[in-house]
Design a protein around this motif. Structure first.
Motif, mmCIF file in Angstrom:
data_model
loop_
_atom_site.group_PDB
_atom_site.id
_atom_site.type_symbol
_atom_site.label_atom_id
_atom_site.label_comp_id
_atom_site.label_asym_id
_atom_site.label_seq_id
_atom_site.Cartn_x
_atom_site.Cartn_y
_atom_site.Cartn_z
ATOM 1 N N HIS A 1 0.443 -1.068 -0.350
ATOM 2 C CA HIS A 1 -0.520 0.016 -0.263
ATOM 3 C C HIS A 1 0.580 0.747 -0.484
ATOM 4 C CE1 HIS A 1 -4.622 -1.436 0.073
ATOM 5 N NE2 HIS A 1 -3.796 -2.334 0.444
ATOM 6 N N PHE A 2 1.681 1.203 1.098
ATOM 7 C CA PHE A 2 3.307 2.382 0.265
ATOM 8 C C PHE A 2 4.824 1.633 0.497
ATOM 9 C CE2 PHE A 2 5.406 5.303 1.812
ATOM 10 C CZ PHE A 2 4.981 6.522 1.967
ATOM 11 N N LEU A 3 5.624 1.818 -0.322
ATOM 12 C CA LEU A 3 6.792 2.175 -0.367
ATOM 13 C C LEU A 3 6.997 3.407 -0.295
ATOM 14 C CD1 LEU A 3 9.195 -0.146 1.070
ATOM 15 C CD2 LEU A 3 9.396 -0.598 -2.016
ATOM 16 N N GLY A 4 8.597 3.864 0.286
ATOM 17 C CA GLY A 4 8.903 4.873 0.382
ATOM 18 C C GLY A 4 10.637 5.094 1.129
ATOM 19 N N GLY A 5 11.202 5.716 0.367
ATOM 20 C CA GLY A 5 12.457 6.131 0.536
ATOM 21 C C GLY A 5 12.954 7.054 0.707
ATOM 22 N N ASN A 6 13.774 7.646 1.448
ATOM 23 C CA ASN A 6 14.813 8.860 1.389
ATOM 24 C C ASN A 6 13.969 9.755 2.336
ATOM 25 O OD1 ASN A 6 16.963 8.507 -0.243
ATOM 26 N ND2 ASN A 6 14.852 7.968 -2.272
ATOM 27 N N PHE A 7 13.539 9.272 3.426
ATOM 28 C CA PHE A 7 12.654 9.783 4.626
ATOM 29 C C PHE A 7 13.677 10.343 5.913
ATOM 30 C CE2 PHE A 7 9.074 7.188 2.929
ATOM 31 C CZ PHE A 7 7.752 8.455 3.544
ATOM 32 N N ASP A 8 13.762 11.681 5.462
ATOM 33 C CA ASP A 8 14.524 11.873 6.879
ATOM 34 C C ASP A 8 13.739 12.519 7.653
ATOM 35 O OD1 ASP A 8 16.859 11.910 6.059
ATOM 36 O OD2 ASP A 8 16.278 13.095 3.953
ATOM 37 N N LEU A 9 14.787 12.616 9.273
ATOM 38 C CA LEU A 9 13.578 13.442 10.400
ATOM 39 C C LEU A 9 13.993 14.405 10.656
ATOM 40 C CD1 LEU A 9 14.762 11.356 13.625
ATOM 41 C CD2 LEU A 9 12.681 11.635 12.253
ATOM 42 N N GLY A 10 12.398 15.465 10.706
ATOM 43 C CA GLY A 10 12.629 16.594 11.395
ATOM 44 C C GLY A 10 13.155 16.914 12.849
ATOM 45 N N HIS A 11 13.025 17.702 13.559
ATOM 46 C CA HIS A 11 13.194 18.370 14.724
ATOM 47 C C HIS A 11 11.586 17.454 15.513
ATOM 48 C CE1 HIS A 11 17.462 20.308 13.996
ATOM 49 N NE2 HIS A 11 16.553 20.471 13.269
ATOM 50 N N PRO A 12 12.004 17.375 16.831
ATOM 51 C CA PRO A 12 11.182 17.061 17.893
ATOM 52 C C PRO A 12 10.827 18.222 18.078
ATOM 53 C CG PRO A 12 13.191 16.176 18.090
ATOM 54 C CD PRO A 12 13.740 16.996 17.232
ATOM 55 N N ASN A 13 9.374 18.220 17.938
ATOM 56 C CA ASN A 13 8.226 18.775 18.192
ATOM 57 C C ASN A 13 7.621 18.524 19.691
ATOM 58 O OD1 ASN A 13 6.914 17.265 19.350
ATOM 59 N ND2 ASN A 13 5.241 17.686 17.965
ATOM 60 N N ALA A 14 7.170 19.713 20.860
ATOM 61 C CA ALA A 14 7.669 19.552 21.880
ATOM 62 C C ALA A 14 7.210 18.158 22.525
ATOM 63 C CB ALA A 14 6.363 20.759 22.446
ATOM 64 N N HIS A 15 6.623 17.005 22.400
ATOM 65 C CA HIS A 15 6.133 16.626 22.731
ATOM 66 C C HIS A 15 7.227 15.250 22.372
ATOM 67 C CE1 HIS A 15 1.905 17.974 23.653
ATOM 68 N NE2 HIS A 15 2.609 18.387 22.318
ATOM 69 N N GLY A 16 8.546 15.666 21.661
ATOM 70 C CA GLY A 16 8.727 14.299 21.523
ATOM 71 C C GLY A 16 9.249 13.750 19.925
ATOM 72 N N LEU A 17 8.132 14.653 18.918
ATOM 73 C CA LEU A 17 7.621 13.679 17.949
ATOM 74 C C LEU A 17 8.298 14.393 16.838
ATOM 75 C CD1 LEU A 17 5.839 11.598 16.758
ATOM 76 C CD2 LEU A 17 4.009 13.043 16.055
ATOM 77 N N ALA A 18 9.523 13.316 15.958
ATOM 78 C CA ALA A 18 9.895 14.035 14.526
ATOM 79 C C ALA A 18 9.347 13.579 13.574
ATOM 80 C CB ALA A 18 11.767 13.708 14.817
ATOM 81 N N LEU A 19 8.796 14.448 12.744
ATOM 82 C CA LEU A 19 8.067 13.952 11.444
ATOM 83 C C LEU A 19 9.614 13.303 10.567
ATOM 84 C CD1 LEU A 19 5.068 14.289 10.968
ATOM 85 C CD2 LEU A 19 6.003 15.318 9.057
ATOM 86 N N LEU A 20 9.211 12.346 9.862
ATOM 87 C CA LEU A 20 10.009 11.820 8.395
ATOM 88 C C LEU A 20 9.267 12.766 7.205
ATOM 89 C CD1 LEU A 20 9.492 8.681 9.895
ATOM 90 C CD2 LEU A 20 11.490 9.827 9.848
ATOM 91 N N SER A 21 10.251 13.297 6.467
ATOM 92 C CA SER A 21 9.443 13.284 5.397
ATOM 93 C C SER A 21 10.829 13.355 4.412
ATOM 94 C CB SER A 21 9.148 15.589 5.686
ATOM 95 O OG SER A 21 10.832 15.703 5.697
ATOM 96 N N ASN A 22 10.062 12.680 3.289
ATOM 97 C CA ASN A 22 10.965 11.972 1.849
ATOM 98 C C ASN A 22 11.087 13.383 1.321
ATOM 99 O OD1 ASN A 22 7.944 12.519 1.399
ATOM 100 N ND2 ASN A 22 7.925 10.307 0.304
ATOM 101 N N SER A 23 12.799 12.934 0.597
ATOM 102 C CA SER A 23 13.079 13.956 -0.669
ATOM 103 C C SER A 23 12.919 13.538 -1.421
ATOM 104 C CB SER A 23 14.209 14.223 0.250
ATOM 105 O OG SER A 23 15.165 12.989 -0.415
ATOM 106 N N SER A 24 12.503 12.598 -1.864
ATOM 107 C CA SER A 24 12.105 11.622 -3.598
ATOM 108 C C SER A 24 10.725 10.967 -3.628
ATOM 109 C CB SER A 24 12.394 10.222 -3.778
ATOM 110 O OG SER A 24 12.598 9.423 -2.493
ATOM 111 N N PRO A 25 9.847 11.472 -4.522
ATOM 112 C CA PRO A 25 8.388 10.524 -5.073
ATOM 113 C C PRO A 25 8.399 8.934 -4.013
ATOM 114 C CG PRO A 25 9.265 11.447 -6.808
ATOM 115 C CD PRO A 25 10.104 11.028 -5.861
#
Ligand SMILES: *[C@@H]1O[C@H](CO)[C@@H](O)[C@H](O)[C@H]1NC(C)=O
Ligand SMILES: *[C@@H]1O[C@H](CO)[C@@H](O)[C@H](O)[C@H]1NC(C)=O
Ligand SMILES: *[C@@H]1O[C@H](CO)[C@@H](O)[C@H](O)[C@H]1NC(C)=O
Ligand SMILES: *[C@@H]1O[C@H](CO)[C@@H](O)[C@H](O)[C@H]1NC(C)=O
Length: 219
Positions: free
Chosen positions: A122-146
């Motif tokens: 249902h999904f397969l993606g790579g090149n996910f990098d971590l952003g900075h953690p928010n106040a709750h310690g959650l760091a978002l992953l964002s992909n730099s490629s389709p």
């Protein structure tokens, strides 16, 4: 262009998860591991699952806060229409090194009793990098490629029991970006995330979560 829209989308999803308290994200790797073991996911996905990080998956909603996934809990299909955002809970643990690969597979196609078409990718993606953690310690992953396989909404057939939709996080290997097994026209059926991980040196998953989704109530 498409990718830019997707990035903007992830940022919007971050903002909404920042605004809403994290009501039911996974909070312990031990709990997630137990949920996977109880649901027989390691065996059915041919994986060794000893998570060291908390992968958070969250479904954005058009006009409501995003719906976070808690391992093993049911989610109404109509809340899973939009591509999920992913993050890593970084509180109290070493922040893992990226980049990362994220996969989402249905282990129960066409039904939990007859898994002859599983896994469905249902999904397969790579090149996910971590952003900075928010106040709750959650760091978002964002992909730099389709994504290799863009998100496809869960669609269990009418009458089916709920399916186990499983999200897995891997550390990306050097060979991933050169992979030739999956492209945009490859069938999503009869996928094997374990075999893919072997073929491209992804190792065992670092983390994961899963949800149960059944057919629409009206069908
Ligand atoms: C299992 O599902 C497949 C695919 O839909 C179908 O062709 C097959 O007949 C099913 N097997 C059983 C035993 O129902
Ligand atoms: C996808 O992979 C198949 C099989 O290797 C190949 O025949 C096809 O040309 C590829 N399609 C694209 C869009 O790259
Ligand atoms: C999936 O891949 C794993 C790892 O290679 C293998 O052990 C397993 O038998 C495969 N499953 C299927 C259904 O082919
Ligand atoms: C989603 O479906 C459920 C029934 O499964 C229904 O109660 C709910 O109102 C629906 N929500 C939306 C946003 O359509």
């Amino acid at each position: 262009m498409f990718f830019k829209l997707h990035s903007a989308f992830l940022i919007a999803a971050t903002v909404s998860s920042l605004l809403s308290p994290s009501l039911s994200q996974d909070t312990s790797v031990a709990t997630v591991k137990a949920a996977f073991d109880n649901a027989n996911i390691p065996e059915d996905a041919y994986i060794t699952f000893d998570p060291t990080v908390l992968l958070e998956a969250s479904f954005p909603q058009p006009s409501a806060p995003a719906v976070p996934i808690t391992a093993g809990e049911s989610v109404a299909r109509n809340l899973t229409a939009l591509p999920p955002s992913f993050g890593i809970q970084c509180t109290g643990s070493a922040i893992p090194e990226g980049p990362f690969v994220v996969a989402m597979v249905d282990l129960d196609a066409p039904t939990p009793q007859n898994r002859s078409l599983a896994e469905v990718r249902h999904f397969l993606g790579g090149n996910f990098d971590l952003g900075h953690p928010n106040a709750h310690g959650l760091a978002l992953l964002s992909n730099s490629s389709p994504a290799v396989t863009e998100f496809q909404q869960p669609s269990p057939p009418a009458g089916s029991d709920p399916h186990r939709y499983t999200f897995l996080l891997f550390r990306q290997s050097a060979s991933f970006n050169g992979q030739t097994e999956v492209n945009s026209t490859t069938s999503t059926l009869s996928f094997n995330i374990s075999q893919f991980a072997v073929d491209y040196d992804l190792g065992n998953p670092l983390g994961g979560t899963y949800m149960l989704v059944g057919p629409d109530a009206s069908s």
